[in-house]
Scaffold this motif. Structure first.
Motif, PDB file in Angstrom:
ATOM      1  N   ILE A   1       0.831  -1.205   0.000  1.00  0.00           N
ATOM      2  CA  ILE A   1       0.000   0.000   0.000  1.00  0.00           C
ATOM      3  C   ILE A   1       0.868   1.259   0.000  1.00  0.00           C
ATOM      4  O   ILE A   1       0.616   2.228  -0.732  1.00  0.00           O
ATOM      5  N   GLY A   2       1.923   1.223   0.834  1.00  0.00           N
ATOM      6  CA  GLY A   2       2.841   2.356   0.886  1.00  0.00           C
ATOM      7  C   GLY A   2       3.486   2.612  -0.467  1.00  0.00           C
ATOM      8  O   GLY A   2       3.653   3.772  -0.893  1.00  0.00           O
ATOM      9  N   GLY A   3       3.835   1.517  -1.151  1.00  0.00           N
ATOM     10  CA  GLY A   3       4.436   1.664  -2.477  1.00  0.00           C
ATOM     11  C   GLY A   3       3.476   2.274  -3.472  1.00  0.00           C
ATOM     12  O   GLY A   3       3.860   3.139  -4.285  1.00  0.00           O
TER      13      GLY A   3
ATOM     14  N   LEU B   1       3.837   5.834  -5.324  1.00  0.00           N
ATOM     15  CA  LEU B   1       3.769   5.923  -6.783  1.00  0.00           C
ATOM     16  C   LEU B   1       2.729   6.950  -7.223  1.00  0.00           C
ATOM     17  O   LEU B   1       2.968   7.733  -8.164  1.00  0.00           O
ATOM     18  N   LYS B   2       1.588   6.940  -6.507  1.00  0.00           N
ATOM     19  CA  LYS B   2       0.535   7.888  -6.863  1.00  0.00           C
ATOM     20  C   LYS B   2       0.979   9.328  -6.618  1.00  0.00           C
ATOM     21  O   LYS B   2       0.691  10.236  -7.410  1.00  0.00           O
TER      22      LYS B   2
ATOM     23  N   ASN C   1       2.445  15.163 -12.981  1.00  0.00           N
ATOM     24  CA  ASN C   1       1.334  15.806 -13.699  1.00  0.00           C
ATOM     25  C   ASN C   1       1.217  17.275 -13.330  1.00  0.00           C
ATOM     26  O   ASN C   1       0.938  18.142 -14.179  1.00  0.00           O
ATOM     27  N   LYS C   2       1.427  17.595 -12.063  1.00  0.00           N
ATOM     28  CA  LYS C   2       1.347  18.981 -11.623  1.00  0.00           C
ATOM     29  C   LYS C   2       2.433  19.821 -12.289  1.00  0.00           C
ATOM     30  O   LYS C   2       2.196  20.970 -12.720  1.00  0.00           O
TER      31      LYS C   2
END
Length: 396
Positions: A372-374, A378-379, A386-387
């Motif tokens: 989950i941390g990975g 990544l997100k 993208n920003k």
């Protein structure tokens, strides 16, 4: 000089004792060598080169095998007979035994412990002997008795042919008991079924590798199935116990089982669960589920008060087999016995989920958190990229 050890030990003896002319050692290959002026010779395994030695010069040593052509030495024969009588009178008689050259017979070999779980290893036979040495008490919660021996406590194989009481004595660990008589004592403890599962986990995860080979466990009255691809401390899928030979039922995690082992193994297992396997629980209780029993209350005794020794339990176990005259015949069930540590190469999700232990859940939960941390990391990285792109487009 007779040396019970390998060539390196014989060399050490010769180096420290320059006046010794010959050292005969009992292990290793049959080859002759010298340390200064001391000749080193080996009897090879099981005395294969036992016989006479004719020594000429340094390069002329001849081995002459003993054969039926050599007559008996009356003085030596009388000394041997006197020794046997002394052993019978002072030791064997108190256990209802006598010195016999053909006390038992094996029609096949049972080998010493090896890394691979061979079906003819002598460890299972000894564990069964320990199991049979225990007489059930009326208030024992279950009737499935379990015997345990480790590889270190197995000191000789069973070879095809006749077995004397001396051969049987050689099978298990030596030493003295609380009574100061030859032979280590057996003890009886009570272990909860769930802790016996953990004991199997210790054996499957840690004690089956080469580093811990001398600590490998052999069970009488218990077997387990495991998946070697499982994570540490969660390899065992199921544990079974038996009242009769080859009839096993799934262990009851809440019941307390009588377990027979040596005092040495008892202390060794406690050390393992306090150190390497501290994530798992294991506790051995005394009578009436006493959590802190005194060792003297655990020692097994016969009705006449004599302490039950490892080697005596093995000798008595032979008496349960069929006889040829007065000689007990080792059961051929041990020649090709069913495995007591069965590897399961398949994967069953229901069985897996039913037997997952807390330590494994913690590990699996850690893996999930890492995943989950990975994904979160990544997100965040994708969001940042993208920003940055949007900002560059706005500036244009």
């Amino acid at each position: 000089c007779l040396a019970h050890g390998d060539e390196a030990f014989a060399q050490e003896v010769a180096e420290k004792n320059k006046d010794i002319q010959i050292v005969i050692y009992s292990d290793g290959v049959a080859k002759d060598s010298y340390v200064d002026n001391t000749l080193l010779v080996s009897t090879n395994d099981y005395g294969e080169t036992l016989g006479l030695i004719e020594i000429g010069d340094r390069n002329s040593v001849q081995h002459i095998a003993v054969s039926e052509t050599y007559g008996e030495n009356e003085e030596i024969v009388n000394q041997i007979q006197s020794y046997k009588k002394s052993v019978s009178d002072t030791i064997l008689r108190r256990y209802g035994l006598s010195y016999k050259e053909n006390y038992a017979r094996a029609d096949f070999n049972m080998v010493l412990p090896a890394l691979e779980d061979k079906r003819s290893e002598v460890g299972y036979f000894i564990a069964d002997a320990f199991k049979e040495a225990y007489v059930l008490r009326e208030d024992d919660e279950v009737k499935d008795v379990i015997g345990i021996v480790d590889a270190e406590g197995i000191t000789a194989p069973i070879m095809n042919g006749n077995l004397s009481i001396n051969d049987i004595f050689r099978l298990s660990a030596k030493g003295k008991g609380e009574d100061d008589l030859v032979g280590t004592s057996l003890i009886r403890v009570y272990v909860k079924g769930s802790d016996l599962r953990n004991l199997c986990e210790l054996d499957a995860t840690l004690l089956s590798d080469e580093e811990h080979q001398k600590d490998k466990l052999y069970f009488g009255g218990m077997k387990y199935k495991y998946n070697d691809e499982g994570v540490a401390w969660n390899k065992v899928e199921e544990v079974y116990t038996s009242v009769t030979v080859d009839y096993y039922t799934i262990i009851n995690d809440r019941r307390y089982y009588p377990v027979v082992m040596s005092e040495r193994v008892y202390h060794k297992l406690n050390q393992y669960f306090q150190n390497e396997a501290k994530a798992l629980s294991f506790h051995a209780y005394g009578l009436d589920q006493d959590p802190e029993p005194e060792m003297r209350t655990l020692i097994m005794r016969n009705n006449d008060g004599t302490i039950i020794k490892e080697w005596v339990a093995i000798a008595k176990y032979f008496s349960l087999f069929e006889r040829d005259g007065s000689t007990y015949i080792l059961s051929r069930n041990y020649e090709n016995m069913a495995p007591r540590k069965e590897i399961d190469h398949s994967f069953n999700m229901l069985r897996f989920l039913r037997n997952v232990r807390r330590v494994a859940w913690e590990r699996y939960f850690g893996y999930i958190l890492m995943a989950i941390g990975g994904l979160v990391a990544l997100k965040v990285i994708v969001w940042g990229i993208n920003k940055m792109r949007n900002k560059q487009k706005a500036e244009k």
